[in-house]
Design an enzyme around this catalytic site. Structure first.
Site, PDB file in Angstrom:
ATOM      1  CB  VAL A 105      -0.930   0.019   1.227  1.00  0.00           C
ATOM      2  CG1 VAL A 105      -1.831   1.253   1.194  1.00  0.00           C
ATOM      3  CG2 VAL A 105      -1.764  -1.250   1.293  1.00  0.00           C
ATOM      4  CB  CYS A 106       0.929   4.236   0.383  1.00  0.00           C
ATOM      5  SG  CYS A 106       1.342   5.989   0.361  1.00  0.00           S
ATOM      6  CB  SER A 107       5.693   4.781   0.800  1.00  0.00           C
ATOM      7  OG  SER A 107       5.156   4.602   2.095  1.00  0.00           O
ATOM      8  CB  THR A 125       3.402   4.152  -5.218  1.00  0.00           C
ATOM      9  OG1 THR A 125       3.500   4.451  -3.825  1.00  0.00           O
ATOM     10  CG2 THR A 125       4.039   5.273  -6.020  1.00  0.00           C
ATOM     11  CB  ALA A 158      -3.055   4.571  -4.994  1.00  0.00           C
TER      12      ALA A 158
END
Length: 300
Positions: A105-107, A125, A158
């Site tokens: 998730v994300c970073s 991302t 993202a």
């Protein structure tokens, strides 16, 4: 039993962790065999929101049916963040090499990159980190402005809440969309979004201004998306003249009120179509008399 291992990084965002964890926990409550484990390089992991999270330092035995998921962490930039011991990075890579699935998730995508799992693959991302991820891992194909990307057994999503969409999608793949929809309802999630839906909605893109008058007009349009809203009615709701509405709205958003409403309608219709609605039914649901106007606006 499927084990879901959350690999925790210092400074992790709680919702990056809690969102997917709630999805799989809810699936377990419905009788599906999931066991959640939390692993880190240290027994207590500080979060970006100030709440420490307890974790195991020893990894459980994993099988190819299990999932390792890396939540994101506070990271205005990737450089100098996401500190994981080489042993954890190696375990992440070994799980994939042995046939298991890894996700982020994300970073958290940065951790997958450190493990060499993004090379030759499509990934995504958070929109603020996409360019840096592409520079750091040029062998990867970073897909812009989508919620999540599946490339074989490497899955990236993202920012923040998109982890919920990713987890619901994985549940739907394994147990069917009905189970995922039931979990979404229990979590009071408005709708399960598809991976290719944009990260930033039209509503959010045109709210980055400081005009209280325009925000009041947008509130009226947002809540009455499918209604016919004459300029005179919007002016009354904002307590100003029609000419002032047109001038202020254009200055703040670069759009007319009607064009803004059309953008919202098209975006909502696209979502309904992605959920299986016909173009005709989606057009009627968002306030168009028939599908011709929707088709013209989509074509633009």
């Amino acid at each position: 039993m499927t084990t879901i291992v959350f690999l925790l990084v210092p400074g992790l965002h709680l919702l990056d962790l809690a969102g997917p964890a709630q999805v799989f926990s809810s699936a377990a409550d419905l009788g599906h065999d999931y066991r959640l484990r939390y692993v880190a390089d240290r027994p207590q992991v500080p979060s970006a929101q100030g709440v420490p999270v307890l974790a195991e330092v020893a990894w459980p035995e994993l099988t190819p049916d299990d999932l390792v998921l890396v939540p994101g962490w506070r990271s205005p930039a990737l450089a100098g963040t996401g500190r994981l011991d080489p042993a954890s990075v190696r375990r992440l890579r070994e799980h994939h090499d042995s046939g298991g699935t890894v996700a982020s998730v994300c970073s958290g995508a940065y951790a997958l990159g450190q493990a060499g799992l993004l090379d030759g693959r499509r990934c995504t991302t958070h929109h603020e980190l996409q360019e840096e991820l592409a520079v750091r891992y040029p062998a990867a194909t970073v897909v812009r402005d989508v919620l999540f990307v599946l490339d074989g057994r490497v899955i990236t999503s993202a920012g923040i809440a998109s982890g919920i969409d990713l987890a619901l999608h994985l549940v739907a793949m394994r147990h069917g969309p009905g189970v995922a929809a039931r979990i979404a309802r229990e979590m009071v999630v408005y709708a399960r979004r598809n991976g290719d839906e944009p990260q930033s909605s039209a509503m959010l893109r045109h709210r980055a201004h400081l005009s209280d008058t325009v925000h009041r007009i947008q509130d009226e349009i947002d809540t009455r998306l499918a209604d016919r809203l004459p300029l005179a009615e919007l002016a009354r709701s904002a307590g100003c003249s029609e000419r002032t509405v047109t001038r202020l709205f254009g200055q703040a958003t670069g759009l007319t009120p009607l064009r803004y409403q059309h953008l919202l309608r098209v975006e909502r219709a696209e979502h309904l179509i992605g959920q299986g609605a016909t173009v005709e039914s989606a057009a009627r649901a968002v306030g168009f008399e028939d599908a011709r106007m929707l088709r013209r606006l989509r074509a633009r």
